[in-house]
Scaffold this active site. Sequence first.
Site, short mmCIF file in Angstrom:
data_model
loop_
_atom_site.label_atom_id
_atom_site.label_comp_id
_atom_site.label_asym_id
_atom_site.label_seq_id
_atom_site.Cartn_x
_atom_site.Cartn_y
_atom_site.Cartn_z
N CYS A 214 0.81 -1.22 0.00
CA CYS A 214 0.00 0.00 0.00
C CYS A 214 0.85 1.28 0.00
O CYS A 214 0.34 2.36 -0.28
CB CYS A 214 -0.96 0.01 1.19
N HIS B 224 -3.20 7.44 2.41
CA HIS B 224 -3.62 6.13 1.89
C HIS B 224 -5.03 5.83 2.41
O HIS B 224 -5.35 6.08 3.57
CB HIS B 224 -2.63 5.07 2.37
N ASN C 274 -10.12 -0.01 -0.15
CA ASN C 274 -8.66 0.08 -0.17
C ASN C 274 -8.14 -0.57 -1.46
O ASN C 274 -8.22 -1.79 -1.61
CB ASN C 274 -8.10 -0.63 1.07
C1 LIG Z 1 -10.13 -4.76 10.04
C2 LIG Z 1 -10.77 -3.87 11.08
C3 LIG Z 1 -11.86 -3.00 10.45
C4 LIG Z 1 -11.43 -4.77 12.12
O1 LIG Z 1 -12.02 -3.96 13.14
P1 LIG Z 1 -11.79 -4.39 14.64
O2 LIG Z 1 -12.52 -3.41 15.48
O3 LIG Z 1 -10.32 -4.52 14.86
O4 LIG Z 1 -12.53 -5.76 14.70
P2 LIG Z 1 -11.97 -7.18 15.17
O5 LIG Z 1 -11.05 -7.75 14.15
O6 LIG Z 1 -11.48 -7.07 16.58
O7 LIG Z 1 -13.30 -8.02 15.15
C5 LIG Z 1 -14.40 -7.68 16.02
C6 LIG Z 1 -15.51 -8.66 15.73
O8 LIG Z 1 -16.07 -8.39 14.43
C7 LIG Z 1 -16.06 -9.58 13.67
N1 LIG Z 1 -15.89 -9.23 12.25
C8 LIG Z 1 -14.73 -9.12 11.55
N2 LIG Z 1 -15.01 -8.78 10.29
C9 LIG Z 1 -16.34 -8.67 10.19
C10 LIG Z 1 -17.19 -8.34 9.14
N3 LIG Z 1 -16.76 -8.07 7.93
N4 LIG Z 1 -18.52 -8.32 9.39
C11 LIG Z 1 -19.00 -8.60 10.61
N5 LIG Z 1 -18.22 -8.92 11.65
C12 LIG Z 1 -16.91 -8.95 11.43
C13 LIG Z 1 -14.92 -10.40 14.22
O9 LIG Z 1 -15.10 -11.77 13.93
C14 LIG Z 1 -15.03 -10.11 15.68
O10 LIG Z 1 -16.07 -10.89 16.20
P3 LIG Z 1 -15.96 -11.54 17.68
O11 LIG Z 1 -15.87 -10.35 18.61
O12 LIG Z 1 -17.21 -12.31 17.80
O13 LIG Z 1 -14.71 -12.36 17.67
C15 LIG Z 1 -9.72 -2.96 11.77
O14 LIG Z 1 -8.86 -3.75 12.59
C16 LIG Z 1 -8.89 -2.21 10.80
O15 LIG Z 1 -9.36 -1.35 10.09
N6 LIG Z 1 -7.59 -2.50 10.74
C17 LIG Z 1 -6.71 -1.91 9.75
C18 LIG Z 1 -6.83 -2.69 8.49
C19 LIG Z 1 -6.20 -2.01 7.33
O16 LIG Z 1 -6.38 -0.85 7.15
N7 LIG Z 1 -5.45 -2.78 6.54
C20 LIG Z 1 -4.81 -2.32 5.38
C21 LIG Z 1 -3.69 -1.41 5.71
S1 LIG Z 1 -2.75 -1.05 4.31
#
Ligand SMILES: CC(C)(COP(=O)(O)OP(=O)(O)OC[C@H]1O[C@@H](n2cnc3c(N)ncnc32)[C@H](O)[C@@H]1OP(=O)(O)O)[C@@H](O)C(=O)NCCC(=O)NCCS
Length: 350
Positions: free
Chosen positions: A140, A277, A307
């Site tokens: 990215c 980004h 993204n």
């Molecule tokens: C990916 C992201 C949105 C997840 O949000 P989060 O608050 O960290 O959520 P978590 O991974 O802790 O998951 C929380 C819950 O939602 C659930 N969940 C994950 N994806 C889901 C989706 N698409 N729909 C519904 N539920 C979802 C998980 O299973 C988890 O459930 P649980 O509590 O029963 O175990 C967040 O971590 C993020 O934006 N990270 C950066 C990612 C990024 O930008 N990557 C590219 C960088 S170049």
Amino acid sequence: MLMKTESEQQTGSQYPESNTFSKQDGVVRKSLVVGCGAYLPENIVTNDDLAQRIDTSDAWIRKRTGIRQRHIAADGELTSDLAAAACKPALESAGVDPEEVDLIVLATSTPDNTFPATATRVQAMLGITRAAAFDVQAVCSGFVYALSVADNMVRLGQANTALVVGAEVFSRILDWEDRGTCVLFGDGAGALVLKSGISEAGANGRGILSTHLFADGTHYDSLYVDGGPGTTGQAGFLRMAGQEVYRHAVHNMAEAVEIALEANELNLPDIDLLVPHQANIRIIESIGRRLSVDSDKVVATVGSQANTSAATIPLALTHAVENGRVKSGDLIAMTALGGGFTWGSSLIRW
Ligand SMILES: CC(C)(COP(=O)(O)OP(=O)(O)OC[C@H]1O[C@@H](n2cnc3c(N)ncnc32)[C@H](O)[C@@H]1OP(=O)(O)O)[C@@H](O)C(=O)NCCC(=O)NCCS
């Protein structure tokens, strides 16, 4: 015996005349951004579409990421197709003939093939027969890395007219059963055209003021593809430790902008437009808050494009230009973080 081209006869070298200007003259050779363009595949997949296939919801995706929809490449549509489709309007907006281009740097983590470089296929598609062309891979952050390479070559006099491209079909490396990752990404491409020009020295002169690149490979396993055209011998999918990425994204991207400002003797209030980004609206807003940049100066396209990895910055910048948000003399700050981790920033005086 090799025949010399007209430009070689004039300069006595394969390369354009080298940099003979210095700060003492009050002017320097800089890379001027003279055009930009973007392409998004026609096919749009909404959050509701995804919710019909996996256990997710529009509400969850919007709340956690700000994403409403993403563009997905058609069967057979490759990174090179997207890249060439972005380069054409970029060259048109610059008023640059493809034959003038002597450098193509293409950032992608989803090349058409392991080799040759996707940049060479884009070159052929654009009818460019004489240019250096290669790919850069920094996920990215790829566009900022590619911009840095191109800018340095232009400033050194090794190229006069460069296409810098970010293009991805991340839809091909997603595990569509993994709701934690597949909802986050989309496909797309964006391109900038750089031209060598003589500009006022210092931060007030037009052009690319600086690029700063960083990497910390101890985070290799936080965001990676578990296979692919490497040496692991298996096709792979994107894997991510979401919260780990989130934490580093805000801190590292904001810090990279601060480092760039300091290097140019500029301050946070000098930023006219922040083009981060586009991974997640919460990350984008957090960076804006940390840098005290008003939200109307922050470009956010993640809602409609998701993204697109190396393509997000040129896509977002082109969107801002097309919507009249960029005027001559503006200071544009760009920053990205990606797998590796790699990250970086660039400042442009428009
Ligand atoms: C990916 C992201 C949105 C997840 O949000 P989060 O608050 O960290 O959520 P978590 O991974 O802790 O998951 C929380 C819950 O939602 C659930 N969940 C994950 N994806 C889901 C989706 N698409 N729909 C519904 N539920 C979802 C998980 O299973 C988890 O459930 P649980 O509590 O029963 O175990 C967040 O971590 C993020 O934006 N990270 C950066 C990612 C990024 O930008 N990557 C590219 C960088 S170049």
